[in-house]
Design a protein around this motif. Structure first.
Motif, PDB file in Angstrom:
ATOM      1  N   ILE A  25      -9.117  -3.336  -0.657  1.00 29.95           N
ATOM      2  CA  ILE A  25      -8.330  -2.398  -1.463  1.00 29.95           C
ATOM      3  C   ILE A  25      -7.767  -1.318  -0.553  1.00 29.95           C
ATOM      4  O   ILE A  25      -8.488  -0.707   0.231  1.00 29.95           O
ATOM      5  CB  ILE A  25      -9.185  -1.745  -2.564  1.00 29.95           C
ATOM      6  CG1 ILE A  25      -9.752  -2.810  -3.508  1.00 29.95           C
ATOM      7  CG2 ILE A  25      -8.353  -0.731  -3.351  1.00 29.95           C
ATOM      8  CD1 ILE A  25     -10.708  -2.242  -4.559  1.00 29.95           C
ATOM      9  N   PHE A  39      -6.191   2.274  -0.695  1.00 32.33           N
ATOM     10  CA  PHE A  39      -5.938   3.478  -1.481  1.00 32.33           C
ATOM     11  C   PHE A  39      -4.843   4.250  -0.746  1.00 32.33           C
ATOM     12  O   PHE A  39      -5.060   4.731   0.369  1.00 32.33           O
ATOM     13  CB  PHE A  39      -7.210   4.316  -1.609  1.00 32.33           C
ATOM     14  CG  PHE A  39      -8.285   3.665  -2.430  1.00 32.33           C
ATOM     15  CD1 PHE A  39      -8.419   3.960  -3.781  1.00 32.33           C
ATOM     16  CD2 PHE A  39      -9.162   2.752  -1.858  1.00 32.33           C
ATOM     17  CE1 PHE A  39      -9.411   3.369  -4.544  1.00 32.33           C
ATOM     18  CE2 PHE A  39     -10.159   2.143  -2.610  1.00 32.33           C
ATOM     19  CZ  PHE A  39     -10.278   2.452  -3.969  1.00 32.33           C
ATOM     20  N   LEU A  70      -6.674   8.831  -7.877  1.00 36.14           N
ATOM     21  CA  LEU A  70      -6.826   7.960  -6.704  1.00 36.14           C
ATOM     22  C   LEU A  70      -8.147   8.253  -6.002  1.00 36.14           C
ATOM     23  O   LEU A  70      -8.924   7.342  -5.688  1.00 36.14           O
ATOM     24  CB  LEU A  70      -5.647   8.188  -5.760  1.00 36.14           C
ATOM     25  CG  LEU A  70      -5.568   7.285  -4.528  1.00 36.14           C
ATOM     26  CD1 LEU A  70      -5.050   5.911  -4.900  1.00 36.14           C
ATOM     27  CD2 LEU A  70      -4.653   7.916  -3.470  1.00 36.14           C
ATOM     28  N   ILE A 106      -0.932  -1.467  -7.851  1.00 39.22           N
ATOM     29  CA  ILE A 106      -1.111  -0.633  -9.041  1.00 39.22           C
ATOM     30  C   ILE A 106      -0.680   0.778  -8.674  1.00 39.22           C
ATOM     31  O   ILE A 106      -1.255   1.401  -7.784  1.00 39.22           O
ATOM     32  CB  ILE A 106      -2.569  -0.638  -9.525  1.00 39.22           C
ATOM     33  CG1 ILE A 106      -3.027  -2.067  -9.819  1.00 39.22           C
ATOM     34  CG2 ILE A 106      -2.739   0.260 -10.753  1.00 39.22           C
ATOM     35  CD1 ILE A 106      -4.529  -2.191 -10.028  1.00 39.22           C
ATOM     36  N   VAL A 138      -7.994   2.595 -15.130  1.00 41.69           N
ATOM     37  CA  VAL A 138      -7.554   2.356 -13.753  1.00 41.69           C
ATOM     38  C   VAL A 138      -8.597   1.558 -12.984  1.00 41.69           C
ATOM     39  O   VAL A 138      -8.280   0.555 -12.315  1.00 41.69           O
ATOM     40  CB  VAL A 138      -7.270   3.689 -13.040  1.00 41.69           C
ATOM     41  CG1 VAL A 138      -6.961   3.440 -11.561  1.00 41.69           C
ATOM     42  CG2 VAL A 138      -6.118   4.422 -13.706  1.00 41.69           C
ATOM     43  N   LEU A 174      -8.144  -2.227 -11.537  1.00 39.76           N
ATOM     44  CA  LEU A 174      -8.235  -2.422 -10.085  1.00 39.76           C
ATOM     45  C   LEU A 174      -9.267  -3.478  -9.733  1.00 39.76           C
ATOM     46  O   LEU A 174      -8.986  -4.412  -8.957  1.00 39.76           O
ATOM     47  CB  LEU A 174      -8.586  -1.100  -9.416  1.00 39.76           C
ATOM     48  CG  LEU A 174      -8.811  -1.134  -7.901  1.00 39.76           C
ATOM     49  CD1 LEU A 174      -7.544  -1.535  -7.179  1.00 39.76           C
ATOM     50  CD2 LEU A 174      -9.319   0.221  -7.404  1.00 39.76           C
ATOM     51  N   LEU A 229      -3.798   0.446  -4.557  1.00 38.46           N
ATOM     52  CA  LEU A 229      -3.806   1.470  -5.590  1.00 38.46           C
ATOM     53  C   LEU A 229      -3.127   2.685  -4.974  1.00 38.46           C
ATOM     54  O   LEU A 229      -3.599   3.228  -3.973  1.00 38.46           O
ATOM     55  CB  LEU A 229      -5.222   1.827  -6.032  1.00 38.46           C
ATOM     56  CG  LEU A 229      -5.318   2.865  -7.160  1.00 38.46           C
ATOM     57  CD1 LEU A 229      -4.796   2.285  -8.466  1.00 38.46           C
ATOM     58  CD2 LEU A 229      -6.751   3.354  -7.335  1.00 38.46           C
TER      59      LEU A 229
END
Length: 349
Positions: A89, A91, A71, A121, A333, A337, A33
């Motif tokens: 994930i 970020f 974010l 994403i 979002v 995710l 993300l």
């Protein structure tokens, strides 16, 4: 550090990207993300936020302040809800999306994690009305023309780089481009000269070329090259005095953004559509030039979406943002995710 405060393992890579890792039950596959850190404005630009009722105004506040705030908000929501994903994930607050950055931040992320990337994403702006699944190819070119230079009176008639640049530019702006596949060009920056009473020794032109088709993009680049060559030739032929030197020119690529397209049966797109359905949102598929270009060009599932709210005036000093409807964008979002990363049935740490 905002990402550290929500339990992420945070690092900064050599490109300047800030990366926060949330470990999954397995980190063999990763979901990214991302939101880009940079703006189009010079470093000394006043970015103080001005508020008038519900509207906030500041350079970069929507593109991409809205994405960066989302974010952090999504990372915080996952932390507070004690959710552990199945896939890890990343970020990522990345650099180099705007201007001549050539997507270097996203290129570095993909290079570093390519073998494990399940999906990417990208958060860019605020709108929830679209999803970018098609990467718009672009090339950014710089033309440099140089000559002997001199005095505007005593050296009148020697070859003038700005004259040559103008002659070539006028030829180029008359280039016909198709409406389908959509193809565009923009003469975005012209520089040259030292004073009004000097024949310049150098002139520079920066041009943005875009197309839905790589062949059209190549044709347009060739047209630019041919037009500049003709402009230099025309100026040389028109010169009254060639004894003090001639014109030289070169054209180089400042950056190239590759094209690509997400498959219609992509699991990532299915996750986005499920999220849209849950929040009662309808979004159209679009083609655009974003950080998603890099993974899409390599066959990695990627989309770019807005982070909620409303914004406008992008790339101007009057850029604005309103948070009304922000929660729907954040839900979209988060659900997309987690739909891509999966959720562990029981938190293991």
């Amino acid at each position: 550090m905002l990402l550290s405060a929500v339990g992420l393992e945070v690092s900064t890579d050599k490109t300047g990207n800030v990366i926060g890792l949330l470990r999954g039950t397995s980190d063999k596959e990763l979901v990214v993300l991302s939101a880009h850190l940079d703006t189009v404005f010079p470093a000394d630009t006043d970015v103080k936020v001005h508020r008038e009722k519900s509207r906030m105004t500041a350079p970069g506040i929507s593109d991409n302040g809205a994405g960066l705030a989302a974010l952090v908000a999504v990372a915080r929501a996952i932390h507070e809800a004690r959710i552990q994903p199945q896939r890890g994930i990343l970020f990522v607050a990345n650099v180099g999306e705007e201007g001549e950055g050539n997507l270097r931040g996203m290129r570095a992320v993909v290079d570093a994690y390519r073998d494990r990337l399940k999906s990417v994403i990208v958060l860019d702006g605020s709108s929830v009305e679209h999803v970018t699944t098609k990467a718009l190819a672009s090339r950014r070119m710089e033309v440099v023309i140089s000559g002997p230079g001199g005095h505007s009176w005593s050296d009148f008639g020697i070859p003038n780089p700005i004259n040559a640049l103008v002659r070539g530019s006028v030829r180029f702006i008359n280039t016909r481009v198709p409406s389908s596949p959509r193809t565009t060009f923009n003469l975005g920056q012209i520089e040259g000269g030292t004073s009004v009473n000097s024949v310049p020794y150098e002139a520079r032109l920066k041009v943005d070329l875009r197309s839905e088709n790589e062949d059209e993009l190549t044709r347009l680049e060739t047209a630019l090259r041919d037009c500049i060559a003709a402009g230099v030739r025309d100026e040389a032929e028109a010169a009254r005095d060639r004894s003090k030197g001639k014109l030289e020119w070169k054209m180089a690529a400042l950056g190239s953004r590759p094209g690509g397209e997400l498959a219609v049966n992509s699991p990532l797109l299915a996750a986005l559509r499920t999220a849209d359905e849950f929040i009662h949102n309808q979004s159209r598929v679009e083609r655009a030039s974003t950080d998603a270009n890099i993974p899409l060009s390599l066959g990695i599932d990627a989309i770019a979406i807005g982070a909620g709210g409303n914004g406008g005036g992008a790339h101007s000093l009057q850029e604005w943002y309103e948070s009304s409807g922000r929660e729907r964008g954040l839900q979209r979002v988060l659900l997309t995710l987690l739909g891509s990363s999966g959720i562990a049935t029981e938190k293991t740490r």
